[in-house]
Design a protein around this motif. Structure first.
Motif: not given
Length: 133
Positions: A39-43, A75-76, A79-81, A125-127
């Motif tokens: 949920p914390a990843v922006a894509f 954040q990085a 994203a890497y995960a 998801p919205a993110h």
């Protein structure tokens, strides 16, 4: 001034999934499930193209500001995960790193996301839609 601007620039990595034409919906559903797990990843789906055998779904993943990536920000790391899981969990869809999608591929992705066909483009998801085009 230019160095500050470059340090604040958001970095996006593009990963392309290449499901066989008959498994595109399954690929998108698996991508949606993966998004829910991160949920914390922006894509966002940033590109879409096809040939006679596969559909090329390009996913842009926001790593964060260039300076924060160098410091391996949370954040990085997230994203890497996410990208690691794309390569591990969506292996059947032949993921590869890709260049930024061409304008036609971006337009096709926009059309897919705005078409509203829940069977073709499962709700992400919205993110998942924060990555700038």
């Amino acid at each position: 001034m230019a160095e500050t601007q470059q340090a604040d620039e958001t970095v996006v990595v593009h990963v392309q999934l290449r499901p066989r034409r008959g498994s595109t919906r399954r690929c998108l559903a698996e991508l949606s499930a993966l998004a829910a797990a991160h949920p914390a990843v922006a894509f966002a789906i940033t590109g879409l193209a096809k040939d006679e055998r596969v559909v090329r779904v390009t996913v842009g993943v926001e790593l964060g500001p260039r300076e924060a990536i160098a410091r391996f920000s949370p954040q990085a790391q997230a994203a890497y995960a996410f990208v690691s899981d794309v390569f591990t969990l969506l292996y059947d869809h032949m993921p590869v790193y890709a260049a930024e999608p061409a304008p036609a591929e971006r337009a096709a992705a926009e059309a897919l996301l705005h078409a509203g066909d829940p069977g073709l483009a499962p709700a992400l998801p919205a993110h998942a839609e924060r990555v700038p085009a």
